[in-house]
Each structure stands twice: as C-alpha cells, then as structure tokens.
Design a protein around this motif. Structure first.
Motif, PDB file in Angstrom:
ATOM      1  N   ARG A  18       1.248 -36.072  26.309  1.00 16.02           N
ATOM      2  CA  ARG A  18       1.779 -36.058  27.683  1.00 16.02           C
ATOM      3  C   ARG A  18       3.295 -36.231  27.670  1.00 16.02           C
ATOM      4  NH1 ARG A  18      -2.884 -39.265  28.252  1.00 16.02           N
ATOM      5  NH2 ARG A  18      -1.653 -41.158  28.495  1.00 16.02           N
ATOM      6  N   LEU A  19       3.794 -37.074  26.782  1.00 18.75           N
ATOM      7  CA  LEU A  19       5.237 -37.264  26.625  1.00 18.75           C
ATOM      8  C   LEU A  19       5.906 -35.944  26.251  1.00 18.75           C
ATOM      9  CD1 LEU A  19       7.751 -39.179  26.253  1.00 18.75           C
ATOM     10  CD2 LEU A  19       7.007 -39.349  23.856  1.00 18.75           C
ATOM     11  N   PHE A  20       5.343 -35.227  25.286  1.00 20.07           N
ATOM     12  CA  PHE A  20       5.919 -33.958  24.848  1.00 20.07           C
ATOM     13  C   PHE A  20       5.870 -32.927  25.970  1.00 20.07           C
ATOM     14  CE2 PHE A  20       4.169 -35.230  20.455  1.00 20.07           C
ATOM     15  CZ  PHE A  20       5.248 -36.060  20.229  1.00 20.07           C
ATOM     16  N   ARG A  25       9.063 -29.824  30.170  1.00 21.46           N
ATOM     17  CA  ARG A  25       8.899 -29.315  31.532  1.00 21.46           C
ATOM     18  C   ARG A  25      10.208 -28.780  32.105  1.00 21.46           C
ATOM     19  NH1 ARG A  25       6.439 -33.744  34.962  1.00 21.46           N
ATOM     20  NH2 ARG A  25       8.507 -34.543  34.615  1.00 21.46           N
ATOM     21  N   ASP A  26      11.300 -29.462  31.858  1.00 19.90           N
ATOM     22  CA  ASP A  26      12.566 -29.093  32.485  1.00 19.90           C
ATOM     23  C   ASP A  26      13.481 -28.267  31.591  1.00 19.90           C
ATOM     24  OD1 ASP A  26      11.873 -30.477  34.854  1.00 19.90           O
ATOM     25  OD2 ASP A  26      12.502 -32.352  33.939  1.00 19.90           O
ATOM     26  N   ALA A  27      13.255 -28.334  30.287  1.00 21.97           N
ATOM     27  CA  ALA A  27      14.112 -27.594  29.351  1.00 21.97           C
ATOM     28  C   ALA A  27      13.334 -27.343  28.064  1.00 21.97           C
ATOM     29  CB  ALA A  27      15.377 -28.390  29.045  1.00 21.97           C
ATOM     30  N   PRO A  28      13.598 -26.218  27.427  1.00 21.84           N
ATOM     31  CA  PRO A  28      12.930 -25.967  26.143  1.00 21.84           C
ATOM     32  C   PRO A  28      13.398 -26.983  25.095  1.00 21.84           C
ATOM     33  CG  PRO A  28      14.487 -24.199  26.660  1.00 21.84           C
ATOM     34  CD  PRO A  28      14.485 -25.132  27.815  1.00 21.84           C
ATOM     35  N   ASP A  36      11.665 -36.864  17.709  1.00 20.09           N
ATOM     36  CA  ASP A  36      12.581 -37.985  17.934  1.00 20.09           C
ATOM     37  C   ASP A  36      12.167 -38.847  19.129  1.00 20.09           C
ATOM     38  OD1 ASP A  36      14.117 -37.222  15.783  1.00 20.09           O
ATOM     39  OD2 ASP A  36      15.640 -36.202  16.990  1.00 20.09           O
ATOM     40  N   LEU A  37      11.353 -38.305  20.022  1.00 13.30           N
ATOM     41  CA  LEU A  37      10.916 -39.052  21.204  1.00 13.30           C
ATOM     42  C   LEU A  37       9.797 -40.038  20.900  1.00 13.30           C
ATOM     43  CD1 LEU A  37      10.791 -36.180  23.852  1.00 13.30           C
ATOM     44  CD2 LEU A  37      12.588 -37.896  23.558  1.00 13.30           C
ATOM     45  N   THR A  44       2.441 -35.150  12.203  1.00 15.57           N
ATOM     46  CA  THR A  44       1.552 -35.539  13.296  1.00 15.57           C
ATOM     47  C   THR A  44       2.020 -34.910  14.605  1.00 15.57           C
ATOM     48  OG1 THR A  44       1.084 -37.612  12.166  1.00 15.57           O
ATOM     49  CG2 THR A  44       0.535 -37.508  14.507  1.00 15.57           C
ATOM     50  N   VAL A  45       3.318 -34.905  14.831  1.00 22.74           N
ATOM     51  CA  VAL A  45       3.872 -34.249  16.026  1.00 22.74           C
ATOM     52  C   VAL A  45       3.496 -32.782  16.020  1.00 22.74           C
ATOM     53  CG1 VAL A  45       6.003 -33.572  17.200  1.00 22.74           C
ATOM     54  CG2 VAL A  45       5.753 -35.898  16.307  1.00 22.74           C
ATOM     55  N   SER A  46       3.598 -32.149  14.878  1.00 22.88           N
ATOM     56  CA  SER A  46       3.243 -30.735  14.759  1.00 22.88           C
ATOM     57  C   SER A  46       1.783 -30.502  15.147  1.00 22.88           C
ATOM     58  CB  SER A  46       3.495 -30.264  13.332  1.00 22.88           C
ATOM     59  OG  SER A  46       3.134 -28.920  13.186  1.00 22.88           O
ATOM     60  N   GLU A  47       0.897 -31.374  14.717  1.00 27.33           N
ATOM     61  CA  GLU A  47      -0.520 -31.234  15.077  1.00 27.33           C
ATOM     62  C   GLU A  47      -0.719 -31.400  16.584  1.00 27.33           C
ATOM     63  OE1 GLU A  47      -3.234 -30.280  13.294  1.00 27.33           O
ATOM     64  OE2 GLU A  47      -1.714 -29.802  11.805  1.00 27.33           O
ATOM     65  N   HIS A  48      -0.022 -32.356  17.186  1.00 25.06           N
ATOM     66  CA  HIS A  48      -0.127 -32.544  18.638  1.00 25.06           C
ATOM     67  C   HIS A  48       0.406 -31.317  19.382  1.00 25.06           C
ATOM     68  CE1 HIS A  48      -1.724 -36.538  18.791  1.00 25.06           C
ATOM     69  NE2 HIS A  48      -0.718 -37.066  18.103  1.00 25.06           N
ATOM     70  N   LEU A  49       1.491 -30.748  18.898  1.00 21.21           N
ATOM     71  CA  LEU A  49       2.048 -29.549  19.538  1.00 21.21           C
ATOM     72  C   LEU A  49       1.081 -28.381  19.421  1.00 21.21           C
ATOM     73  CD1 LEU A  49       5.769 -29.845  18.395  1.00 21.21           C
ATOM     74  CD2 LEU A  49       4.803 -30.384  20.650  1.00 21.21           C
ATOM     75  N   LYS A  50       0.387 -28.302  18.317  1.00 20.90           N
ATOM     76  CA  LYS A  50      -0.615 -27.246  18.134  1.00 20.90           C
ATOM     77  C   LYS A  50      -1.738 -27.395  19.152  1.00 20.90           C
ATOM     78  CE  LYS A  50      -3.784 -25.294  14.742  1.00 20.90           C
ATOM     79  NZ  LYS A  50      -4.294 -25.412  13.377  1.00 20.90           N
TER      80      LYS A  50
END
Length: 89
Positions: A18-20, A25-28, A36-37, A44-50
């Motif tokens: 949800r954070l990502f 939402r407002d900028a790519p 970094d967020l 792990t971030v990559s898996e969440h983005l997938k």
C-alpha cells in the motif's frame, strides 16, 4: 474495466504494498526509490512490486534507460466500485 477483485485485495493486504502504491500515485517512481521508503531488502521490494503489477495496480514504464512504476488509477477505481458493490453503498 473488469478486474480480479480477489487478486487486487490480496495485493493490497500488505502495508508495504500500500505504501508503494501511494508513492506511485502522484509521480512515477523507480524501484530504488520505493525500496528507500521501506526497511525491506531490494529483492523483497521487487517481489512486492511484482504482486502489484500482476494485480494491475502498478504499471511499468520505460523512460530512456530507466524503468518507473506508476499507479493505474483505472484499476483503483474498479476496485473501489467492487468494494462499494460488496458494501451496498
């Protein structure tokens, strides 16, 4: 627009996802910016983005040599409609 509401709701079930999604939402955003967020490892971030991409919530755009994630507002609107239908609003 038809979406798989179950898949979207599963994708939204993790707070970092949800954070990502909000961050895009407002900028790519580049994957590194999103990493970094959070306190998560880049893999792990990559898996969440997938997961978010598979659900249709994020799109991936190439700008020059870089790739950027962006929230798909049409999918969010369709998810909102699906939730409203469940709630009867």
């Amino acid at each position: 627009m038809d979406i798989d509401l179950d898949q979207v709701l599963r994708a939204l079930s993790h707070p970092d996802r949800r954070l990502f999604l909000r961050a895009c939402r407002d900028a790519p955003r580049a994957a590194g910016e999103l990493a970094d967020l959070s306190n998560l490892a880049v893999a792990t971030v990559s898996e969440h983005l997938k997961v978010l991409r598979t659900a249709g919530l994020l799109t991936l755009d190439k700008q020059g040599r870089n790739w950027f994630y962006r929230t798909d507002p049409a999918v969010l609107k369709a998810a909102r409609r699906g939730i409203k239908d469940i709630l009867g609003d």
